[in-house]
Design a protein around this motif. Structure first.
Motif, PDB file in Angstrom:
ATOM      1  N   LEU A  11       0.831  -1.210   0.000  1.00 54.65           N
ATOM      2  CA  LEU A  11       0.000   0.000   0.000  1.00 54.65           C
ATOM      3  C   LEU A  11       0.860   1.252   0.000  1.00 54.65           C
ATOM      4  CD1 LEU A  11      -2.812  -1.044   2.527  1.00 54.65           C
ATOM      5  CD2 LEU A  11      -2.940  -0.950   0.022  1.00 54.65           C
ATOM      6  N   PHE A  12       1.968   1.226   0.751  1.00 53.94           N
ATOM      7  CA  PHE A  12       2.896   2.362   0.712  1.00 53.94           C
ATOM      8  C   PHE A  12       3.464   2.531  -0.696  1.00 53.94           C
ATOM      9  CE2 PHE A  12       3.404   1.531   5.401  1.00 53.94           C
ATOM     10  CZ  PHE A  12       2.934   2.769   5.812  1.00 53.94           C
ATOM     11  N   PHE A  13       3.761   1.410  -1.372  1.00 56.18           N
ATOM     12  CA  PHE A  13       4.264   1.488  -2.734  1.00 56.18           C
ATOM     13  C   PHE A  13       3.191   2.025  -3.683  1.00 56.18           C
ATOM     14  CE2 PHE A  13       7.500  -2.108  -1.863  1.00 56.18           C
ATOM     15  CZ  PHE A  13       8.401  -1.173  -1.361  1.00 56.18           C
ATOM     16  N   ASN A  14       1.919   1.692  -3.421  1.00 53.36           N
ATOM     17  CA  ASN A  14       0.834   2.256  -4.228  1.00 53.36           C
ATOM     18  C   ASN A  14       0.856   3.776  -4.189  1.00 53.36           C
ATOM     19  OD1 ASN A  14      -1.647  -0.302  -3.375  1.00 53.36           O
ATOM     20  ND2 ASN A  14      -0.135  -0.252  -5.005  1.00 53.36           N
ATOM     21  N   VAL A  15       1.018   4.308  -2.987  1.00 53.84           N
ATOM     22  CA  VAL A  15       1.000   5.763  -2.813  1.00 53.84           C
ATOM     23  C   VAL A  15       2.174   6.412  -3.538  1.00 53.84           C
ATOM     24  CG1 VAL A  15       1.168   7.640  -1.131  1.00 53.84           C
ATOM     25  CG2 VAL A  15      -0.240   5.632  -0.625  1.00 53.84           C
ATOM     26  N   THR A  16       3.379   5.877  -3.337  1.00 49.39           N
ATOM     27  CA  THR A  16       4.560   6.510  -3.926  1.00 49.39           C
ATOM     28  C   THR A  16       4.609   6.343  -5.441  1.00 49.39           C
ATOM     29  OG1 THR A  16       5.858   4.520  -3.411  1.00 49.39           O
ATOM     30  CG2 THR A  16       5.951   6.341  -1.833  1.00 49.39           C
ATOM     31  N   THR A  17       4.191   5.181  -5.953  1.00 52.88           N
ATOM     32  CA  THR A  17       4.192   5.004  -7.401  1.00 52.88           C
ATOM     33  C   THR A  17       3.122   5.869  -8.057  1.00 52.88           C
ATOM     34  OG1 THR A  17       2.782   3.031  -7.158  1.00 52.88           O
ATOM     35  CG2 THR A  17       5.163   2.679  -7.376  1.00 52.88           C
ATOM     36  N   TYR A  18       1.988   6.041  -7.378  1.00 52.13           N
ATOM     37  CA  TYR A  18       0.958   6.933  -7.925  1.00 52.13           C
ATOM     38  C   TYR A  18       1.457   8.377  -7.961  1.00 52.13           C
ATOM     39  CZ  TYR A  18      -3.316   9.579  -8.513  1.00 52.13           C
ATOM     40  OH  TYR A  18      -4.258  10.461  -8.985  1.00 52.13           O
ATOM     41  N   HIS A  19       2.151   8.782  -6.899  1.00 55.39           N
ATOM     42  CA  HIS A  19       2.701  10.139  -6.867  1.00 55.39           C
ATOM     43  C   HIS A  19       3.717  10.334  -7.988  1.00 55.39           C
ATOM     44  CE1 HIS A  19       4.157  13.958  -5.294  1.00 55.39           C
ATOM     45  NE2 HIS A  19       5.392  13.463  -5.312  1.00 55.39           N
ATOM     46  N   ALA A  20       4.585   9.336  -8.202  1.00 59.44           N
ATOM     47  CA  ALA A  20       5.574   9.421  -9.276  1.00 59.44           C
ATOM     48  C   ALA A  20       4.890   9.468 -10.639  1.00 59.44           C
ATOM     49  CB  ALA A  20       6.529   8.233  -9.200  1.00 59.44           C
ATOM     50  N   MET A  21       3.841   8.655 -10.827  1.00 58.82           N
ATOM     51  CA  MET A  21       3.116   8.647 -12.084  1.00 58.82           C
ATOM     52  C   MET A  21       2.434   9.985 -12.329  1.00 58.82           C
ATOM     53  SD  MET A  21       0.037   6.076 -13.337  1.00 58.82           S
ATOM     54  CE  MET A  21      -1.088   6.683 -12.051  1.00 58.82           C
ATOM     55  N   SER A  22       1.815  10.523 -11.285  1.00 59.53           N
ATOM     56  CA  SER A  22       1.142  11.818 -11.411  1.00 59.53           C
ATOM     57  C   SER A  22       2.126  12.916 -11.785  1.00 59.53           C
ATOM     58  CB  SER A  22       0.434  12.165 -10.097  1.00 59.53           C
ATOM     59  OG  SER A  22      -0.178  13.437 -10.169  1.00 59.53           O
ATOM     60  N   THR A  23       3.311  12.885 -11.171  1.00 58.72           N
ATOM     61  CA  THR A  23       4.336  13.880 -11.471  1.00 58.72           C
ATOM     62  C   THR A  23       4.823  13.754 -12.902  1.00 58.72           C
ATOM     63  OG1 THR A  23       5.062  13.871  -9.158  1.00 58.72           O
ATOM     64  CG2 THR A  23       6.598  14.770 -10.784  1.00 58.72           C
ATOM     65  N   ALA A  24       5.087  12.524 -13.338  1.00 61.42           N
ATOM     66  CA  ALA A  24       5.590  12.302 -14.693  1.00 61.42           C
ATOM     67  C   ALA A  24       4.569  12.692 -15.751  1.00 61.42           C
ATOM     68  CB  ALA A  24       5.988  10.836 -14.858  1.00 61.42           C
ATOM     69  N   LEU A  25       3.286  12.415 -15.483  1.00 54.99           N
ATOM     70  CA  LEU A  25       2.245  12.719 -16.468  1.00 54.99           C
ATOM     71  C   LEU A  25       1.948  14.213 -16.547  1.00 54.99           C
ATOM     72  CD1 LEU A  25      -0.284   9.808 -15.811  1.00 54.99           C
ATOM     73  CD2 LEU A  25       1.298  10.052 -17.738  1.00 54.99           C
ATOM     74  N   SER A  26       2.132  14.906 -15.427  1.00 56.69           N
ATOM     75  CA  SER A  26       1.792  16.336 -15.403  1.00 56.69           C
ATOM     76  C   SER A  26       2.961  17.233 -15.784  1.00 56.69           C
ATOM     77  CB  SER A  26       1.294  16.732 -14.008  1.00 56.69           C
ATOM     78  OG  SER A  26       2.304  16.518 -13.031  1.00 56.69           O
ATOM     79  N   ASN A  27       4.184  16.659 -15.828  1.00 52.92           N
ATOM     80  CA  ASN A  27       5.367  17.458 -16.137  1.00 52.92           C
ATOM     81  C   ASN A  27       6.142  16.807 -17.270  1.00 52.92           C
ATOM     82  OD1 ASN A  27       7.590  19.078 -16.213  1.00 52.92           O
ATOM     83  ND2 ASN A  27       8.303  18.626 -14.127  1.00 52.92           N
ATOM     84  N   PRO A  28       5.968  17.272 -18.512  1.00 56.28           N
ATOM     85  CA  PRO A  28       6.641  16.662 -19.655  1.00 56.28           C
ATOM     86  C   PRO A  28       8.167  16.728 -19.556  1.00 56.28           C
ATOM     87  CG  PRO A  28       4.876  18.125 -20.371  1.00 56.28           C
ATOM     88  CD  PRO A  28       5.079  18.373 -18.913  1.00 56.28           C
ATOM     89  N   GLU A  29       8.694  17.682 -18.785  1.00 50.66           N
ATOM     90  CA  GLU A  29      10.139  17.837 -18.678  1.00 50.66           C
ATOM     91  C   GLU A  29      10.729  16.952 -17.587  1.00 50.66           C
ATOM     92  OE1 GLU A  29      11.656  19.656 -20.899  1.00 50.66           O
ATOM     93  OE2 GLU A  29       9.709  20.151 -21.758  1.00 50.66           O
ATOM     94  N   TYR A  30       9.900  16.178 -16.940  1.00 49.26           N
ATOM     95  CA  TYR A  30      10.357  15.331 -15.832  1.00 49.26           C
ATOM     96  C   TYR A  30      11.260  14.225 -16.372  1.00 49.26           C
ATOM     97  CZ  TYR A  30      10.031  12.321 -11.673  1.00 49.26           C
ATOM     98  OH  TYR A  30      10.306  11.558 -10.571  1.00 49.26           O
ATOM     99  N   ASN A  31      12.518  14.215 -15.947  1.00 52.17           N
ATOM    100  CA  ASN A  31      13.446  13.207 -16.470  1.00 52.17           C
ATOM    101  C   ASN A  31      14.341  12.633 -15.383  1.00 52.17           C
ATOM    102  OD1 ASN A  31      15.051  15.347 -15.893  1.00 52.17           O
ATOM    103  ND2 ASN A  31      15.944  15.569 -17.944  1.00 52.17           N
ATOM    104  N   LYS A  32      13.847  12.635 -14.159  1.00 52.65           N
ATOM    105  CA  LYS A  32      14.619  12.086 -13.052  1.00 52.65           C
ATOM    106  C   LYS A  32      14.167  10.655 -12.782  1.00 52.65           C
ATOM    107  CE  LYS A  32      15.345  16.595 -10.847  1.00 52.65           C
ATOM    108  NZ  LYS A  32      15.158  17.407  -9.618  1.00 52.65           N
TER     109      LYS A  32
END
Length: 220
Positions: free
Chosen positions: A82-103
């Motif tokens: 469940l903790f991984f669900n939260v962090t992976t969702y946050h990472a996905m949300s960041t990547a989808l909302s920021n096209p310049e995200y490359n970290k």
């Protein structure tokens, strides 16, 4: 197909996602957004597998020994997913909302990794051992140790991927990625073994059945 094999299939799919996600070539091929989605989808399959594992261990919650340990290990591991669900969702949300995200798209977080380590240690402690080493010979004798090794790799990945507040940079991106790959490979090996045999140390029900079969065989 048995519930044990369904559990193994869910873990196998989740492990595969975490195995391919960290590879730089994969991210270059599909893009950071798709890479982030891969991690999130993998975490969902992990959670589904963990929930099924918990349900399999539930009937043995009141029994002493391996039954109680299996229930405890499954519950703690499910919390980690469940903790991984939260962090992976946050990472996905960041990547989808920021096209310049490359970290680094995702790394095992501290809380989830701690849950995995505790779960793996509980399961290994309850497994058949000779001292600190696993007792060889039984079906799936190696799975608790490989599962624990995978948890250790995820823990190392979480440490290596830690962001230093003063610099804003990660300690070791490559180490974080490769340890995630190695941890996922360990989990995948255990899942494929269960998918092939239908037996897993994670299921007290099958453990009791095989013990009964051995006793009957000795009597004949």
């Amino acid at each position: 197909m048995s519930r044990e094999r369904w559990m193994a299939l869910l873990f196998a799919i989740g492990s595969t996602c975490f195995l391919i996600g960290p590879f730089p070539g994969y991210a270059d091929l599909v893009g950071d957004s798709a890479d982030a989605v891969t991690f999130f989808v993998g975490s969902v399959f992990f959670t589904a597998g963990g929930a099924l594992q918990t349900s399999l261990a539930y009937p043995g919650r009141r029994s002493a020994g391996s039954g109680r340990a299996a229930r405890l290990a499954a519950s703690i591991q499910s919390a980690g997913t469940l903790f991984f669900n939260v962090t992976t969702y946050h990472a996905m949300s960041t990547a989808l909302s920021n096209p310049e995200y490359n970290k680094l798209v995702w790394r095992p977080d501290a809380l989830g990794s701690i849950c995995f380590l505790v779960s793996g240690a509980v399961a290994y402690r309850a497994s058949d051992r000779r001292g600190w080493l696993p007792a060889r010979g039984g079906a799936g004798w190696w799975e608790p140790s490989i599962n624990l090794l995978g948890c250790v790799f995820f823990g190392i990945s979480a440490v290596a991927g830690h962001v230093v507040p003063s610099t804003g940079s990660m300690l070791d991106l490559a180490a974080s990625n490769w340890n995630t790959v190695l941890g996922a490979a360990c989990f995948l090996a255990c899942a494929l073994a269960t998918l092939r045999s239908g037996h897993t140390p994670k299921s007290p029900r099958l453990g009791r059945l095989h013990a009964l079969e051995r006793e009957v065989g000795q009597m004949l």
